[in-house]
Write a protein that holds these residues in place. Structure first.
Motif, PDB file in Angstrom:
ATOM      1  N   VAL A 165      11.999   2.461   0.446  1.00 38.24           N
ATOM      2  CA  VAL A 165      12.186   1.721  -0.846  1.00 38.24           C
ATOM      3  C   VAL A 165      12.971   2.617  -1.813  1.00 38.24           C
ATOM      4  O   VAL A 165      12.817   3.591  -1.770  1.00 38.24           O
ATOM      5  N   ARG A 166      14.103   1.860  -1.935  1.00 36.80           N
ATOM      6  CA  ARG A 166      15.364   2.618  -2.707  1.00 36.80           C
ATOM      7  C   ARG A 166      15.873   3.654  -1.983  1.00 36.80           C
ATOM      8  O   ARG A 166      16.004   4.790  -2.695  1.00 36.80           O
ATOM      9  N   GLY A 167      15.866   3.699  -0.647  1.00 36.73           N
ATOM     10  CA  GLY A 167      16.432   4.711  -0.108  1.00 36.73           C
ATOM     11  C   GLY A 167      15.402   6.145   0.532  1.00 36.73           C
ATOM     12  O   GLY A 167      15.558   6.844   1.186  1.00 36.73           O
ATOM     13  N   GLU A 168      14.083   5.940  -0.055  1.00 38.50           N
ATOM     14  CA  GLU A 168      12.887   6.820   0.042  1.00 38.50           C
ATOM     15  C   GLU A 168      12.043   6.352   1.208  1.00 38.50           C
ATOM     16  O   GLU A 168      11.602   5.410   1.125  1.00 38.50           O
ATOM     17  N   GLU A 169      11.761   6.968   2.157  1.00 35.35           N
ATOM     18  CA  GLU A 169      10.831   6.640   3.470  1.00 35.35           C
ATOM     19  C   GLU A 169       9.679   6.772   2.920  1.00 35.35           C
ATOM     20  O   GLU A 169       9.080   7.714   2.237  1.00 35.35           O
TER      21      GLU A 169
ATOM     22  N   LEU B  20      -1.306  -1.003   0.371  1.00 32.19           N
ATOM     23  CA  LEU B  20       0.037  -1.112   0.725  1.00 32.19           C
ATOM     24  C   LEU B  20       0.849  -1.052  -0.491  1.00 32.19           C
ATOM     25  O   LEU B  20       2.112  -0.784  -0.857  1.00 32.19           O
ATOM     26  N   ARG B  21       0.452  -1.736  -1.712  1.00 30.87           N
ATOM     27  CA  ARG B  21       0.875  -2.006  -2.698  1.00 30.87           C
ATOM     28  C   ARG B  21       1.172  -0.541  -3.463  1.00 30.87           C
ATOM     29  O   ARG B  21       2.193  -0.191  -4.232  1.00 30.87           O
ATOM     30  N   GLU B  22       0.291   0.192  -3.638  1.00 32.73           N
ATOM     31  CA  GLU B  22       0.237   1.587  -3.946  1.00 32.73           C
ATOM     32  C   GLU B  22       1.395   2.652  -3.296  1.00 32.73           C
ATOM     33  O   GLU B  22       2.231   3.310  -4.015  1.00 32.73           O
ATOM     34  N   LYS B  23       1.526   2.189  -1.974  1.00 31.97           N
ATOM     35  CA  LYS B  23       2.727   3.218  -1.364  1.00 31.97           C
ATOM     36  C   LYS B  23       4.083   2.714  -1.701  1.00 31.97           C
ATOM     37  O   LYS B  23       5.250   3.234  -1.695  1.00 31.97           O
ATOM     38  N   LEU B  24       4.093   0.996  -1.861  1.00 30.07           N
ATOM     39  CA  LEU B  24       5.489   0.879  -2.123  1.00 30.07           C
ATOM     40  C   LEU B  24       5.768   0.750  -3.683  1.00 30.07           C
ATOM     41  O   LEU B  24       6.979   0.363  -3.906  1.00 30.07           O
ATOM     42  N   GLY B  25       5.112   1.435  -4.582  1.00 35.32           N
ATOM     43  CA  GLY B  25       5.085   1.869  -5.967  1.00 35.32           C
ATOM     44  C   GLY B  25       5.542   0.632  -6.682  1.00 35.32           C
ATOM     45  O   GLY B  25       4.840  -0.632  -6.694  1.00 35.32           O
ATOM     46  N   ASP B  26       6.724   0.602  -7.517  1.00 36.88           N
ATOM     47  CA  ASP B  26       6.853  -0.772  -8.293  1.00 36.88           C
ATOM     48  C   ASP B  26       7.384  -1.971  -7.391  1.00 36.88           C
ATOM     49  O   ASP B  26       6.889  -3.087  -7.865  1.00 36.88           O
ATOM     50  N   ALA B  27       7.837  -1.864  -6.170  1.00 36.53           N
ATOM     51  CA  ALA B  27       8.050  -2.937  -5.247  1.00 36.53           C
ATOM     52  C   ALA B  27       6.687  -3.615  -4.804  1.00 36.53           C
ATOM     53  O   ALA B  27       6.708  -4.718  -4.450  1.00 36.53           O
ATOM     54  N   GLY B  28       5.909  -3.020  -4.957  1.00 30.43           N
ATOM     55  CA  GLY B  28       4.591  -3.807  -4.710  1.00 30.43           C
ATOM     56  C   GLY B  28       4.101  -4.820  -5.674  1.00 30.43           C
ATOM     57  O   GLY B  28       3.287  -5.813  -5.271  1.00 30.43           O
ATOM     58  N   ALA B  29       4.893  -4.706  -6.713  1.00 27.13           N
ATOM     59  CA  ALA B  29       4.520  -5.952  -7.811  1.00 27.13           C
ATOM     60  C   ALA B  29       5.180  -7.144  -7.151  1.00 27.13           C
ATOM     61  O   ALA B  29       4.926  -8.574  -7.671  1.00 27.13           O
ATOM     62  N   TYR B  30       5.838  -7.129  -6.072  1.00 27.53           N
ATOM     63  CA  TYR B  30       6.474  -8.424  -5.415  1.00 27.53           C
ATOM     64  C   TYR B  30       5.517  -9.290  -4.755  1.00 27.53           C
ATOM     65  O   TYR B  30       5.623 -10.457  -4.134  1.00 27.53           O
ATOM     66  N   ILE B  31       4.358  -8.449  -4.584  1.00 29.46           N
ATOM     67  CA  ILE B  31       3.246  -9.115  -3.599  1.00 29.46           C
ATOM     68  C   ILE B  31       2.137  -9.763  -4.644  1.00 29.46           C
ATOM     69  O   ILE B  31       1.527  -9.087  -5.692  1.00 29.46           O
ATOM     70  N   GLU B  32       2.206 -10.942  -4.918  1.00 27.66           N
ATOM     71  CA  GLU B  32       1.465 -11.668  -5.556  1.00 27.66           C
ATOM     72  C   GLU B  32       0.023 -12.079  -5.010  1.00 27.66           C
ATOM     73  O   GLU B  32      -0.164 -12.483  -4.090  1.00 27.66           O
TER      74      GLU B  32
END
Length: 229
Positions: free
Chosen positions: A146-150, A200-212
């Motif tokens: 996510v944003r280049g961070e594994e 999974l959402r917690e690990k994705l960080g801000d990107a987890g917000a795309y999971i509705e």
């Protein structure tokens, strides 16, 4: 067809599986214990391993974990074949990265169909790299950024993310996710899916917000981030 390694210490069952898989067109090798199973897997790189959970020297879980940890072997398909059929055993198996789980006693025809299904999924996999917004997934290497961070995801979290990416904008019910990701056709508590989705959402960080979250139904990956997920 495919190269299949049958790991089974029961002689009668091993011979039946070898005969029927060979008849089905596969090239079959056999092992009666965990040490030989790992040696043959490393030497011959089978397409699929039929792995008994209860072996005389090593548990099948250890063999599965070892295969998934070695870069040259991690794409090997694994079907766990075992007399242990409790749901917790299935969950543990899928956490370790098995592709399917068959409980004894089973129909040989059913097993052959499952072998075909697992191999078909492997051969029809689309591009090895999936990209969505700031998320990048390498399916072959089992790596996520996510944003280049594994990120460090479990096998189930990885399968869950890939499933959502492949079915973007389509609602996935909890039942569908249990079947397609966990391989469980059951009415077990939806907390199983919800708990893994939360992690999974917690690990994705801000990107987890795309999971509705679709209330009372399941989940959907969408281009629009959702607050309060």
């Amino acid at each position: 067809m495919a190269r299949v390694l049958v790991v089974e210490d029961e002689a009668d069952l091993r011979e039946v599986l070898e005969y029927n898989l060979t008849k089905d067109g596969h090239r079959v090798q056999t092992a009666t214990n965990g040490a030989d199973a790992l040696r043959l897997t490393r030497e011959t790189k089978p397409d699929l391993v039929l792995l008994d959970l209860m072996l005389p020297d090593l548990p099948g879980t250890t063999i599965c974990r070892t295969i998934r940890a070695e870069p040259t072997l991690r794409e090997t398909r694994i079907i766990m074949v075992t007399a242990k059929s409790e749901e917790i055993d299935r969950v543990v198996g899928f956490e370790l990265g098995v592709d399917d789980y068959v409980a004894k006693p089973f129909s040989v025809r059913e097993l052959l169909l499952r072998v075909q299904a697992v191999l078909r999924r492997a051969s029809t996999t689309d591009t090895p790299v999936l990209e969505f917004k700031e998320i990048r997934v390498d399916r072959v290497a089992h790596r996520v950024w996510v944003r280049g961070e594994e990120l460090q995801l479990t096998s189930l979290e990885f399968k869950l993310l890939v499933t959502l990416l492949e079915r973007k904008d389509r609602v996935q019910t909890r039942g569908v996710l249990l079947s397609d990701v966990w391989g469980i056709n059951s009415e077990i508590a939806s907390r199983t899916v919800d708990t893994h989705m939360k992690r999974l959402r917690e690990k994705l960080g801000d990107a987890g917000a795309y999971i509705e979250t679709i209330r009372g139904v399941g989940y959907r990956l969408s281009d629009t981030p959702f607050e309060g997920h």
